[in-house]
Design an enzyme around this catalytic site. Structure first.
Site, PDB file in Angstrom:
ATOM      1  N   PRO A  18       0.810  -1.214   0.000  1.00  0.00           N
ATOM      2  CA  PRO A  18       0.000   0.000   0.000  1.00  0.00           C
ATOM      3  C   PRO A  18       0.850   1.273   0.000  1.00  0.00           C
ATOM      4  CG  PRO A  18      -0.564  -1.479   1.832  1.00  0.00           C
ATOM      5  CD  PRO A  18       0.722  -1.942   1.250  1.00  0.00           C
ATOM      6  N   GLU A  19       0.644   2.072  -1.010  1.00  0.00           N
ATOM      7  CA  GLU A  19       1.201   3.420  -1.036  1.00  0.00           C
ATOM      8  C   GLU A  19       0.009   4.376  -1.069  1.00  0.00           C
ATOM      9  OE1 GLU A  19       4.307   3.967  -3.957  1.00  0.00           O
ATOM     10  OE2 GLU A  19       4.887   1.876  -3.850  1.00  0.00           O
ATOM     11  N   ARG A 172      20.242  18.658  -1.101  1.00  0.00           N
ATOM     12  CA  ARG A 172      20.426  17.241  -0.780  1.00  0.00           C
ATOM     13  C   ARG A 172      21.359  16.567  -1.775  1.00  0.00           C
ATOM     14  NH1 ARG A 172      17.089  14.546   3.333  1.00  0.00           N
ATOM     15  NH2 ARG A 172      15.663  16.139   4.051  1.00  0.00           N
TER      16      ARG A 172
END
Length: 293
Positions: A18-19, A172
DNA sequence: AGTGTCGCCTGAATGC
DNA sequence: TGCATTCAGGCGACAC
């Protein structure tokens, strides 16, 4: 045989976890059954999920009314009448089964929580790997606690667009794949949709996040939104189908362009590449080395 | 603070 | 056939 009192919300295959779109689908599937319903009874078969179910879970929820459901990231929030919220995460293997008539409920292995409603319906949280969670918080505090405190924006929110993502990743050095899986940067994405969105965007998963240009970031945010919306749409149609079948369908009737497609031909027109699998921070990444740069 | 690694957990798939 | 090993990954804890 036609069986209208059994609605199954689950992943068809083990690797389909599940996302955001699956969680949204589960929430929508539950909504009609639980909205404005009082919980008459609640069975807890085991408390020892990886994050344990709190000991007072049953006591706090019994005879309370579920006002509404909302979703945040991969979590479903049950907003209760007396100011509690119950927070459900499906982990890797979590499923929800709904029975319009609780008499039709048949216990299965790994049914951890069964919630009976005053209407006579019930729903069940089943999770073989026990990576999921079901816990309590308060309606005024939950948003600033635990996983939600520093959770990133909702990718389908209108205000989430390229400038926001660019700001979050421009310092990042971590690979863009890792950054998109980081729930602090954007909420709800998992391994599958990150792979699919990067593929559609022609962006190589190992690219340091801070090397993405603004145009690339714009393409990426658009594709993230598209891939999520399409999956939610597919989940919705599957939900409707479920009400007239024995539950043999999965969330999606279509496959993925790259996820779990190692060795297959790239689906991009004129591309001669083959989908490769690499491992990034212990997770499989699928991509086309020919059209992702 | 950012980044990477580990452990949790079970069932399916694979290996001998 | 049967037993052992490998693999899947979201998230929290932890090390650097």
């Amino acid at each position: 045989m036609y069986n209208s009192d059994f609605l199954l919300i689950k992943s068809e295959r083990i690797f389909k976890m599940p996302e955001l779109p699956e969680v949204e689908t589960v929430m929508r599937g539950l909504e009609a059954t639980v909205k404005n319903q009082s919980i008459s009874r609640l069975n807890i078969n085991r408390y020892d999920l990886r994050i344990p179910i709190p000991q007072d879970f049953r006591q706090c929820l019994t005879n309370q009314t579920i006002n509404t459901l909302t979703r945040r990231g991969k979590y479903i929030i049950f907003h209760m009448s007396a100011g509690h919220v119950a927070i459900l995460h499906l982990g890797m293997s979590g499923r929800v089964r709904i029975f319009k008539d609780s008499e039709a409920y048949k216990a299965e292995k790994h049914d951890h929580v069964v919630v009976y409603l005053e209407s006579g319906s019930c729903f069940v949280f089943n999770d073989p790997r026990r990576f999921g969670m079901f816990y309590l918080s308060s309606d005024t505090l939950w948003y600033n606690e635990g996983p939600f405190e520093k959770m990133g924006p909702e990718p389908l929110d209108k205000t989430w667009a390229a400038p926001k993502l660019h700001k979050a990743i421009k310092t990042r050095k971590a690979p863009i794949k890792a950054a998109l899986l980081d729930q602090h940067i954007v909420a709800g994405l998992g391994n599958i949709y990150v792979c699919e969105a990067l593929y559609r965007s022609g962006i190589h998963p190992t690219r340091p996040s801070n090397t993405l240009t603004m145009p690339e970031t714009k393409t990426l945010t658009t594709n993230i939104k598209d891939v999520l919306r399409e999956a939610i749409k597919a989940g919705g149609s599957t939900l409707r189908d479920y009400q007239h079948t024995d539950g043999s369908l999965g969330y999606f009737q279509h496959g993925f362009a790259v996820y779990d497609q190692e060795g297959t031909a790239c689906k991009t027109a004129k591309c001669k590449g083959r989908i490769e699998r690499i491992v990034q921070s212990g997770r499989s990444t699928f991509f086309c080395p020919s059209c992702q740069h």
